[in-house]
Motif scaffolding. Structure first.
Motif, PDB file in Angstrom:
ATOM      1  N   ALA A 116     -37.028 -83.228  45.725  1.00  0.00           N
ATOM      2  CA  ALA A 116     -37.395 -84.891  45.081  1.00  0.00           C
ATOM      3  C   ALA A 116     -37.997 -85.264  45.941  1.00  0.00           C
ATOM      4  CB  ALA A 116     -36.606 -85.905  44.613  1.00  0.00           C
ATOM      5  N   LEU A 117     -38.009 -85.189  47.334  1.00  0.00           N
ATOM      6  CA  LEU A 117     -38.681 -86.223  49.124  1.00  0.00           C
ATOM      7  C   LEU A 117     -39.956 -85.788  48.839  1.00  0.00           C
ATOM      8  CD1 LEU A 117     -35.494 -86.447  51.582  1.00  0.00           C
ATOM      9  CD2 LEU A 117     -36.461 -88.357  50.509  1.00  0.00           C
ATOM     10  N   THR A 118     -40.316 -83.138  48.721  1.00  0.00           N
ATOM     11  CA  THR A 118     -41.125 -82.496  48.986  1.00  0.00           C
ATOM     12  C   THR A 118     -42.059 -83.362  47.463  1.00  0.00           C
ATOM     13  OG1 THR A 118     -39.587 -80.812  50.165  1.00  0.00           O
ATOM     14  CG2 THR A 118     -41.985 -80.672  49.327  1.00  0.00           C
ATOM     15  N   ALA A 119     -41.266 -83.129  46.926  1.00  0.00           N
ATOM     16  CA  ALA A 119     -42.390 -83.087  45.288  1.00  0.00           C
ATOM     17  C   ALA A 119     -42.153 -83.856  44.288  1.00  0.00           C
ATOM     18  CB  ALA A 119     -42.865 -82.019  44.754  1.00  0.00           C
ATOM     19  N   PHE A 131     -39.996 -83.851  40.731  1.00  0.00           N
ATOM     20  CA  PHE A 131     -38.970 -83.822  40.407  1.00  0.00           C
ATOM     21  C   PHE A 131     -37.972 -84.938  40.936  1.00  0.00           C
ATOM     22  CE2 PHE A 131     -39.592 -79.302  42.149  1.00  0.00           C
ATOM     23  CZ  PHE A 131     -38.976 -78.774  41.526  1.00  0.00           C
ATOM     24  N   THR A 132     -36.688 -85.024  40.276  1.00  0.00           N
ATOM     25  CA  THR A 132     -36.096 -86.961  40.365  1.00  0.00           C
ATOM     26  C   THR A 132     -34.499 -86.299  40.942  1.00  0.00           C
ATOM     27  OG1 THR A 132     -35.789 -88.409  40.525  1.00  0.00           O
ATOM     28  CG2 THR A 132     -35.717 -86.894  38.168  1.00  0.00           C
ATOM     29  N   ASP A 147     -43.352 -77.562  33.770  1.00  0.00           N
ATOM     30  CA  ASP A 147     -44.803 -76.353  34.177  1.00  0.00           C
ATOM     31  C   ASP A 147     -45.171 -76.748  35.667  1.00  0.00           C
ATOM     32  OD1 ASP A 147     -46.509 -79.235  34.227  1.00  0.00           O
ATOM     33  OD2 ASP A 147     -48.100 -77.226  32.740  1.00  0.00           O
ATOM     34  N   GLY A 148     -44.944 -77.587  35.517  1.00  0.00           N
ATOM     35  CA  GLY A 148     -45.103 -77.956  37.551  1.00  0.00           C
ATOM     36  C   GLY A 148     -46.404 -79.376  37.623  1.00  0.00           C
ATOM     37  N   GLY A 149     -47.087 -79.313  36.566  1.00  0.00           N
ATOM     38  CA  GLY A 149     -47.615 -80.519  37.150  1.00  0.00           C
ATOM     39  C   GLY A 149     -49.277 -79.938  36.913  1.00  0.00           C
ATOM     40  N   GLU A 173     -43.599 -75.547  48.001  1.00  0.00           N
ATOM     41  CA  GLU A 173     -42.931 -76.023  49.090  1.00  0.00           C
ATOM     42  C   GLU A 173     -41.370 -76.648  48.845  1.00  0.00           C
ATOM     43  OE1 GLU A 173     -41.959 -76.120  52.899  1.00  0.00           O
ATOM     44  OE2 GLU A 173     -43.230 -75.131  51.849  1.00  0.00           O
ATOM     45  N   ALA A 174     -41.474 -77.047  47.986  1.00  0.00           N
ATOM     46  CA  ALA A 174     -40.269 -77.863  47.000  1.00  0.00           C
ATOM     47  C   ALA A 174     -38.848 -76.862  47.214  1.00  0.00           C
ATOM     48  CB  ALA A 174     -40.260 -78.964  46.344  1.00  0.00           C
TER      49      ALA A 174
END
Length: 66
Positions: free
Chosen positions: A17-20, A24-25, A40-42, A49-50
């Protein structure tokens, strides 16, 4: 793209969540989850990397075949 989070492995470190944060949450219990509509990652350039940032490797990202 397909994102899977192994809830049995996730420790809620929150690095994904910090990286992406656009993908993510964390849920109410502190475990990682994918934001609605971002399954799908958007198109996030930080998705892989996340997944790598997860200290317990609970996240896998796989390419999907159309």
């Amino acid at each position: 793209m397909r994102i899977d989070i192994d809830k049995d492995v996730c420790i809620g470190a929150g690095q994904c969540a910090l990286t992406a944060p656009d993908v993510f949450t964390q849920d109410d219990d502190g475990y990682s989850t994918v934001l609605p509509g971002r399954e799908d990652g958007g198109g996030s350039p930080l998705l892989h990397e996340a997944a790598r940032a997860c200290p317990v490797s609970a996240i896998t990202v796989a390419e999907t075949v159309s």
